[in-house]
Motif scaffolding. Structure first.
Motif, PDB file in Angstrom:
ATOM      1  N   UNK A  16       0.839  -1.125   0.135  1.00 39.52           N
ATOM      2  CA  UNK A  16      -0.153  -0.191  -0.012  1.00 39.52           C
ATOM      3  C   UNK A  16       0.834   1.329   0.144  1.00 39.52           C
ATOM      4  N   UNK A  17       1.948   0.986   0.678  1.00 38.77           N
ATOM      5  CA  UNK A  17       2.924   2.386   0.958  1.00 38.77           C
ATOM      6  C   UNK A  17       3.493   2.824  -0.635  1.00 38.77           C
ATOM      7  N   UNK A  18       3.797   1.647  -1.348  1.00 44.00           N
ATOM      8  CA  UNK A  18       4.355   1.787  -2.545  1.00 44.00           C
ATOM      9  C   UNK A  18       3.528   2.501  -3.684  1.00 44.00           C
ATOM     10  N   UNK A  19       2.181   1.862  -3.426  1.00 38.23           N
ATOM     11  CA  UNK A  19       1.179   2.630  -4.258  1.00 38.23           C
ATOM     12  C   UNK A  19       0.842   4.199  -3.969  1.00 38.23           C
ATOM     13  N   UNK A  20       0.844   4.542  -2.586  1.00 41.23           N
ATOM     14  CA  UNK A  20       0.684   5.861  -2.463  1.00 41.23           C
ATOM     15  C   UNK A  20       1.735   6.637  -2.848  1.00 41.23           C
ATOM     16  N   UNK A  21       2.911   6.106  -2.769  1.00 38.06           N
ATOM     17  CA  UNK A  21       4.177   6.687  -3.132  1.00 38.06           C
ATOM     18  C   UNK A  21       3.872   7.069  -4.744  1.00 38.06           C
ATOM     19  N   UNK A  22       3.806   6.097  -5.506  1.00 42.55           N
ATOM     20  CA  UNK A  22       3.442   6.375  -6.813  1.00 42.55           C
ATOM     21  C   UNK A  22       2.355   7.347  -7.159  1.00 42.55           C
ATOM     22  N   UNK A  23       1.350   7.145  -6.497  1.00 43.64           N
ATOM     23  CA  UNK A  23      -0.051   7.803  -6.891  1.00 43.64           C
ATOM     24  C   UNK A  23       0.164   9.301  -6.493  1.00 43.64           C
ATOM     25  N   UNK A  24       1.055   9.695  -5.455  1.00 46.93           N
ATOM     26  CA  UNK A  24       1.326  11.101  -5.084  1.00 46.93           C
ATOM     27  C   UNK A  24       2.670  11.455  -5.661  1.00 46.93           C
ATOM     28  N   UNK A  25       3.141  10.599  -6.968  1.00 46.27           N
ATOM     29  CA  UNK A  25       4.309  11.230  -7.418  1.00 46.27           C
ATOM     30  C   UNK A  25       5.492  11.401  -6.469  1.00 46.27           C
TER      31      UNK A  25
END
Lengths: 313, 508
Positions: B60-69
């Motif tokens: 999930x952390x990686x996903x938020x990292x990518x989603x918020x660039x």
């Protein structure tokens, strides 16, 4: 430059490819589907990947079958998208082949850890190396490419000759073909199968760009020179043959003028077809730019003479 | 002889021949190909290769990292893919309208000689050879030359757009290969990596690439929008635009010039195939949702942007998924969904409408058939009695299959138009009888209209009437009726009714 039997074989491979492509190519051009060769040569990537992943071998038969099947599927999907979705056929072709290529690329990259498959190396055979790979045929040693593409060429000629009337009618008037009782749809798929098989068989041996060029450019050149179907097919075979010979000769001599060795034969053959096209475009007997210009001048001269008499200035 | 069976048999023969031939050529060439593949003996076991490539799902952390660039490199890739999606979506919409979607394909291939020449010139001038602005300039010049050639072929010969595109694509790519073949032998510089200009290098994008890509993409988008009215005119009615005094040739060149800019810039950053897909697929998907060009352009830009963003983000999350290919797959999925589910032009909606129309037409045929049977059985066409009739009589009325007729009878029974009569026979209900009379009347009205107003031969009228009558609206029929009444015409069928030729009510 010294011409060897090696060079002769390369030219023979080129000529066989040219004729194998030009015969179905004429109908592609007439049916406004010239970009099909390009689409198929990109779209077969997933077929090659799946063929490789399933068998784990690089032998040509499974890959050839998988690639040819994908080529036919490209035509089928294009037809579906444009018919059921009512999308312009060019756009449908573009959507289908880019999608298939992308899927093939993902398959190959996902499997890249333990698969040694370079799309470039699978897709783009080297024409210069074609004579090295020989088989014995009737106690002669001939390049494998000549045998495989030559048989495709014969099959193409036989099919077109046997169904010539049907292909002609369905190319010019699909509605009439349907009312006469033979399905223009089936002929379409037969033609697409021929194009797919030819494309795959030829680019495995000689590279894809020459196939794409030979499918379109010689028939287009012939179309500039004649308005009849049979002469068009014959002229396009002739143009392809000349371009093949000229192309290889150019590839080994022209770079010499600048102090280089030689360059890509298939690229030069494609360039040679382009050159012949430009010649026909400019100097064609009836539809060439030059004769158009002359005719226009002739047409203009007389009325202008009259106008200068009656002009009130 | 049936040509279709000949064709299908020929296909079988061809396939068998091909397999045979290739078995021969493969087994003969085995010595060679075996030697060739010997170096790759570490290849996979059959079938085992896909199993070992499970997808590692991101946290999930990686996903938020990518989603918020948050990651710098991800930010560059995602934003420039999105910008390209917007620009290509806008420009591509006009290409689709002009039926020239594959122009991007041809232009992208035709840049190769330009790239090669730019490389040679830069090397001869003592430069590094692979400087990005130089290569872009070369590619753009070659692309513009390619598009001018295409326009010249289209405007001065009998050949169509598709031949012009195929010609430019194959000949210039071939010429590019010739030049590359020479470059590889140039002692001064290594040409390695020159192909990556065409096949893209999304993952290794640096800041300069980013500004160049996004900047040019957005400029092209803005320029297209600024000329929206002119391009619309060009797409819908080129000759009208020409007679109104618009410089259509220059507008055409300008539009294709913008396509060239987007193609060149997209090709070197995300790859040839992706930019072709970007120019074609979002507009084609947008076309399903709307009939207005402005809405379509907007939607196409949004679809391009969403697929660029989504594809690049997923590619950043899951290792070993090439961004370009993934974006293509996302775009195509959006296209597929649109093709099936779009409200009015989608396949489902259209086949639903067709199905309903067909059902309605079938029911009307049944009622009219029944009415004509009753009419034939009664003495006076003015006073048709509602009697029972058999299924066989109905079956003889039209060329419908028994199963089809049963289905229609069932549907009409559920509408309370048809009831079971005595001894297995059928009978029209009260409402069914009225409906049948109305439908038959409409049909005859329409037939007479076709004969008297539309100059259709009486022998052809039944078929034509069948086609149009079901679509006519009630008030139009009323108007027709009024018009005919004014002319003093009654409403008998203008032709013999098949299968009931003895019918006294029909005038031929």
């Amino acid at each position: 430059m010294n011409w060897t039997s090696f060079d002769t074989w390369i030219v023979v491979v080129g000529i066989v490819t040219a004729i194998a492509c030009a015969v179905p190519g004429c109908f592609l051009v007439l049916r406004k589907m010239s970009m099909m060769g390009d689409a198929i040569s990109h779209a077969v990537l997933p077929g090659i990947a799946v063929g490789f992943l399933l068998t784990g071998s690089r032998s040509s038969l499974p890959m050839f079958l998988a690639a040819a099947l994908t080529g036919v599927l490209t035509a089928v999907f294009t037809q579906w998208v444009s018919k059921f979705g009512r999308v312009d056929r060019g756009a449908a072709m573009g959507i289908v082949f880019t999608t298939l290529f992308a899927i093939g690329l993902i398959l190959i990259v996902r499997a890249a850890d333990n698969v040694d498959l370079d799309p470039g190396c699978v897709l783009y055979g080297a024409m210069e190396l074609a004579p090295l790979d020989t088989v014995s045929f009737l106690s002669f040693q001939i390049p494998r490419a000549v045998l495989s593409i030559g048989s495709i060429m014969l099959i193409n000629i036989v099919i077109i000759a046997a169904l010539f009337k049907e292909f002609r009618i369905s190319s010019f008037d699909p509605g009439l073909a349907d009312t006469l009782g033979f399905s223009s749809n089936k002929l379409h798929y037969l033609l697409m199968t021929m194009v797919a098989v030819t494309t795959v068989a030829a680019f495995e041996a000689v590279g894809s760009i020459i196939v794409i060029a030979m499918l379109i450019v010689p028939p287009a050149t012939a179309l500039l020179l004649t308005r009849r179907l049979v002469p068009m097919i014959l002229i396009s075979c002739g143009v392809g043959t000349i371009a093949a010979a000229l192309g290889h000769y150019g590839a080994i001599t022209i770079p010499g003028w600048f102090g280089f060795d030689s360059t890509s034969t298939s690229g030069m053959m494609a360039t040679a077809t382009g050159l012949l096209f430009v010649l026909a475009w400019f100097f064609g007997p009836t539809d060439g730019l030059l004769s158009q210009l002359l005719r226009r001048r002739q047409d203009l001269e007389e009325p202008e003479a009259l106008r200068s008499v009656s002009a009130p200035d | 002889m049936n040509i279709i069976s000949v064709i299908s048999r020929l296909q079988v023969v061809i396939v068998v021949c091909l397999i045979g031939l290739f078995l021969v050529s493969c087994s003969n060439g085995h010595g060679h190909s075996h030697g060739h593949s010997h170096g790759h003996s570490h290849g996979p076991k059959p079938g085992g290769s896909l199993a070992r490539t499970e997808i590692v799902w991101p946290t999930a952390e990686e996903i938020t990292d990518v989603a918020f660039l948050k990651n710098y490199n991800t930010r560059l890739v995602v934003i420039s893919a999105t910008c390209l999606g917007i620009a290509a979506g806008i420009v591509g919409a006009f290409l689709l309208m002009r039926k020239r979607s594959l122009m991007g394909d041809a232009l992208a291939h035709s840049t190769l000689p330009g790239i090669a020449v730019a490389f040679i010139v830069m090397v001869l001038m003592g430069g590094e050879g692979k400087s990005l602005p130089g290569l872009i300039l070369g590619a753009t010049i070659a692309g513009v030359l390619g598009l001018l050639t295409m326009l010249a072929i289209r405007n001065t010969t009998r050949l169509r757009d598709d031949v012009a595109m195929g010609f430019v694509l194959s000949v210039s790519f071939g010429f590019g290969l010739v030049l590359l073949g020479i470059i590889q032998k140039m002692p001064q510089a290594s040409a390695a990596g020159l192909e990556s200009f065409i096949y893209g290098k999304t993952a290794s994008m640096v800041a300069v690439d980013f500004y160049l890509t996004s900047g040019i993409a957005l400029c092209a988008a803005v320029a297209t929008l600024a000329l929206f009215k002119e391009f619309t005119l060009l797409c819908f009615d080129e000759s009208f635009a020409a007679t109104e005094g618009w410089p259509t040739l220059w507008l055409d060149i300008l539009l294709l010039g913008l396509v060239t800019a987007v193609t060149v810039i997209g090709m070197q950053s995300v790859g040839l195939i992706l930019i072709i897909a970007f120019l074609i697929t979002p507009p084609a998907a947008a076309r399903f949702w709307t009939n207005r060009l402005s809405t379509m352009v907007l939607l196409s830009a949004v679809i391009g942007a969403v697929s660029g963003w989504l594809g690049a983000s997923i590619s950043a999350l899951i290792p070993r998924l090439p961004a370009g290919a993934l974006i293509v797959v996302v775009t195509s999925s959006i296209f597929l969904v649109s093709m099936f589910l779009a409200p009015s032009r989608g396949i489902f909606a259209r086949s639903w409408r067709q199905r309903n129309l067909r059902k309605k037409v079938d029911r009307q045929h049944l009622l009219r058939g029944a009415y004509e049977i009753l009419e034939a059985n009664s003495f006076d066409s003015e006073h048709v009695a509602n009697r029972s009739f058999s299924r066989a009589e109905l079956l003889a009325k039209r060329t419908w299959k028994a199963k089809q007729l049963d289905r229609i009878i069932k549907a009409e029974t559920s509408f309370d138009h048809l009831v079971a009569g005595p001894s297995g026979q059928l009978q029209l209900s009260e409402s069914g009888f009225g409906e049948a009379a109305r439908i038959t009347r409409n049909h005859r009205l329409w037939e007479i209209y076709l004969v008297t107003h539309a100059d259709i031969a009486p022998s052809h009228v039944d078929r034509d009437a069948d086609m149009v009558e079901h679509i006519l609206e009630a008030d139009l029929v009323r108007r027709l009726e009024r018009e005919l009444r004014n002319r003093g015409a009654s409403i008998p069928s203008p032709h013999l009714i098949p299968a009931s030729t003895e019918n006294p009510a029909t005038a031929s």
